[in-house]
Design a protein around this motif. Structure first.
Motif, PDB file in Angstrom:
ATOM      1  N   GLN A  70       1.597  -3.624  -6.225  1.00 26.14           N
ATOM      2  CA  GLN A  70       2.659  -3.125  -5.344  1.00 26.14           C
ATOM      3  C   GLN A  70       2.068  -2.320  -4.200  1.00 26.14           C
ATOM      4  OE1 GLN A  70       6.387  -3.385  -5.797  1.00 26.14           O
ATOM      5  NE2 GLN A  70       5.901  -3.116  -3.655  1.00 26.14           N
ATOM      6  N   ARG A  96       0.321  -4.645  -1.738  1.00 24.79           N
ATOM      7  CA  ARG A  96       1.285  -5.387  -0.913  1.00 24.79           C
ATOM      8  C   ARG A  96       1.842  -4.498   0.199  1.00 24.79           C
ATOM      9  NH1 ARG A  96       5.572  -9.742  -1.701  1.00 24.79           N
ATOM     10  NH2 ARG A  96       7.146  -9.088  -0.212  1.00 24.79           N
ATOM     11  N   THR A 103       1.401  -5.283   4.138  1.00 26.88           N
ATOM     12  CA  THR A 103       2.587  -5.679   4.907  1.00 26.88           C
ATOM     13  C   THR A 103       3.277  -4.510   5.593  1.00 26.88           C
ATOM     14  OG1 THR A 103       4.120  -5.412   3.046  1.00 26.88           O
ATOM     15  CG2 THR A 103       3.033  -7.577   3.292  1.00 26.88           C
TER      16      THR A 103
END
Length: 83
Positions: free
Chosen positions: A22, A25, A29
């Motif tokens: 998590q 990511r 992003t």
């Protein structure tokens, strides 16, 4: 090292490292729309309390895992606040 400590360290490693995908990511992003601010706030408070508890009872697997998890969780929370 006792079987209980080994089990504690393995459990601590698995639950701590579960947050890395998590965090990775979000790092890549910069998108935190899919995660809940309140969940991470409450979770971070709970992890902090587990950390304090681990210090009180000198349970180093609990202390180490929760210290690392708290850092990751607070970083995710910080990214959520600053989205």
């Amino acid at each position: 090292m006792s079987l209980e400590n080994i089990l504690g360290y393995v459990a601590a490693a698995l639950t701590t490292f579960a947050f890395l995908p998590q965090a990775w990511r979000i790092y890549k992003t910069k998108d935190t729309n899919a995660i809940s601010f309140w969940m991470y706030l409450i979770f971070s408070l709970g992890v902090f309390l587990w950390l304090v508890y681990g210090v009180f009872i000198s349970a180093w697997p609990v202390v180490i895992a929760n210290a690392i998890t708290l850092l990751i969780s607070l970083w995710i929370l910080w990214m959520k606040i600053n989205e």
